[in-house]
Design a protein around this motif. Structure first.
Motif, PDB file in Angstrom:
ATOM      1  N   THR A   1     -16.678  -2.634  16.648  1.00  0.00           N
ATOM      2  CA  THR A   1     -17.983  -2.443  16.614  1.00  0.00           C
ATOM      3  C   THR A   1     -18.404  -2.198  15.286  1.00  0.00           C
ATOM      4  OG1 THR A   1     -17.906  -0.001  17.234  1.00  0.00           O
ATOM      5  CG2 THR A   1     -18.423  -1.640  19.216  1.00  0.00           C
TER       6      THR A   1
ATOM      7  N   TYR B   1      -6.650   0.797  28.300  1.00  0.00           N
ATOM      8  CA  TYR B   1      -8.020   1.221  27.896  1.00  0.00           C
ATOM      9  C   TYR B   1      -7.969   2.771  27.870  1.00  0.00           C
ATOM     10  CZ  TYR B   1      -9.433  -3.473  28.257  1.00  0.00           C
ATOM     11  OH  TYR B   1      -9.545  -4.808  27.888  1.00  0.00           O
TER      12      TYR B   1
ATOM     13  N   ARG C   1     -18.569   2.774  18.720  1.00  0.00           N
ATOM     14  CA  ARG C   1     -17.234   3.181  17.691  1.00  0.00           C
ATOM     15  C   ARG C   1     -16.121   2.590  18.759  1.00  0.00           C
ATOM     16  NH1 ARG C   1     -20.604   7.555  17.689  1.00  0.00           N
ATOM     17  NH2 ARG C   1     -19.271   8.696  19.191  1.00  0.00           N
ATOM     18  N   CYS C   2     -15.870   1.295  19.132  1.00  0.00           N
ATOM     19  CA  CYS C   2     -14.972   1.138  19.998  1.00  0.00           C
ATOM     20  C   CYS C   2     -13.928  -0.183  19.349  1.00  0.00           C
ATOM     21  CB  CYS C   2     -15.531   0.139  21.068  1.00  0.00           C
ATOM     22  SG  CYS C   2     -14.260  -0.350  22.072  1.00  0.00           S
TER      23      CYS C   2
ATOM     24  N   LEU D   1     -20.824  -0.163  24.132  1.00  0.00           N
ATOM     25  CA  LEU D   1     -19.897   0.939  23.774  1.00  0.00           C
ATOM     26  C   LEU D   1     -20.297   1.093  22.397  1.00  0.00           C
ATOM     27  CD1 LEU D   1     -18.206   3.226  25.092  1.00  0.00           C
ATOM     28  CD2 LEU D   1     -16.450   1.557  25.025  1.00  0.00           C
TER      29      LEU D   1
ATOM     30  N   ALA E   1      -8.085  -1.391  24.711  1.00  0.00           N
ATOM     31  CA  ALA E   1      -9.510  -0.886  23.789  1.00  0.00           C
ATOM     32  C   ALA E   1      -9.454   0.698  23.893  1.00  0.00           C
ATOM     33  CB  ALA E   1     -10.693  -1.200  24.316  1.00  0.00           C
ATOM     34  N   THR E   2      -9.950   1.321  22.882  1.00  0.00           N
ATOM     35  CA  THR E   2     -10.456   2.522  22.786  1.00  0.00           C
ATOM     36  C   THR E   2     -11.442   2.958  21.817  1.00  0.00           C
ATOM     37  OG1 THR E   2      -9.190   4.927  22.270  1.00  0.00           O
ATOM     38  CG2 THR E   2      -8.936   3.007  20.760  1.00  0.00           C
ATOM     39  N   THR E   3     -11.880   4.097  22.088  1.00  0.00           N
ATOM     40  CA  THR E   3     -12.831   4.732  21.182  1.00  0.00           C
ATOM     41  C   THR E   3     -12.671   5.723  20.119  1.00  0.00           C
ATOM     42  OG1 THR E   3     -13.621   6.232  22.740  1.00  0.00           O
ATOM     43  CG2 THR E   3     -14.763   4.049  23.066  1.00  0.00           C
TER      44      THR E   3
ATOM     45  N   ASN F   1     -13.349   6.571  26.178  1.00  0.00           N
ATOM     46  CA  ASN F   1     -14.455   6.119  26.751  1.00  0.00           C
ATOM     47  C   ASN F   1     -14.472   4.574  26.969  1.00  0.00           C
ATOM     48  OD1 ASN F   1     -15.765   8.557  26.901  1.00  0.00           O
ATOM     49  ND2 ASN F   1     -16.841   8.308  24.639  1.00  0.00           N
ATOM     50  N   ALA F   2     -13.271   3.950  26.484  1.00  0.00           N
ATOM     51  CA  ALA F   2     -13.203   2.380  26.719  1.00  0.00           C
ATOM     52  C   ALA F   2     -12.556   2.077  28.009  1.00  0.00           C
ATOM     53  CB  ALA F   2     -12.232   1.709  25.536  1.00  0.00           C
TER      54      ALA F   2
ATOM     55  N   ARG G   1     -10.981  -2.727  19.777  1.00  0.00           N
ATOM     56  CA  ARG G   1     -10.428  -3.541  20.881  1.00  0.00           C
ATOM     57  C   ARG G   1      -9.163  -4.308  20.272  1.00  0.00           C
ATOM     58  NH1 ARG G   1     -15.961  -3.680  22.000  1.00  0.00           N
ATOM     59  NH2 ARG G   1     -16.536  -3.521  24.019  1.00  0.00           N
TER      60      ARG G   1
END
Length: 133
Positions: free
Chosen positions: A52, A109, A89-90, A87, A11-13, A112-113, A92
């Motif tokens: 998201t 990850y 703006r994620c 969380l 995951a990432t933001t 922020n993820a 995955r």
């Protein structure tokens, strides 16, 4: 060498809901996935991306398909279930791939993820009890 189907999470933001910001974050995430796992798209079975509800500028799979050899991987984009306070703006992913039984899996990850799964910050050794020849 023995191979087995493995699952890799990540995951990432994203800074903002724009094509550019999503492309940047997804590209960074997939680059890290390929590099840390020495993973080739030809070893992948499928990829499910979830985003998201605040991200709708572009599909992550569309970004992935532009990468070399990724256009032959089965991919699906879905919206992540919304939970109040989760969380924002994620992006995955869940990838199923055939990997050597001796390979460590590095779940990725970023940004922020990273706080979603601090326990997966290190390589995960999986038991080789189930394998594919």
């Amino acid at each position: 060498m023995e191979w087995q189907m493995r699952a890799i999470r990540g995951a990432t933001t994203v800074a903002e809901n724009s094509v550019e910001a999503i492309k940047e974050a997804v590209t960074e995430l997939l680059d890290e996935l390929e590099n840390r796992n020495e993973l080739k798209p030809t070893e992948m079975i499928s990829v499910t991306f979830s985003v998201t509800k605040d991200l709708d500028a572009i599909f992550p799979a569309a970004i992935a398909r532009s990468r070399p050899l990724w256009d032959s991987v089965a991919m699906l984009d879905v919206q992540q279930m919304h939970v109040e306070g989760s969380l924002q703006r994620c992006v995955r992913f869940l990838i199923h791939a055939y990997l050597p039984t001796t390979a460590s899996v590095h779940h990725i990850y970023l940004r922020n993820a990273a706080k979603l799964r601090p326990d997966w910050g290190l390589p995960q050794k999986i038991s080789a009890t189930h394998h594919v020849n």
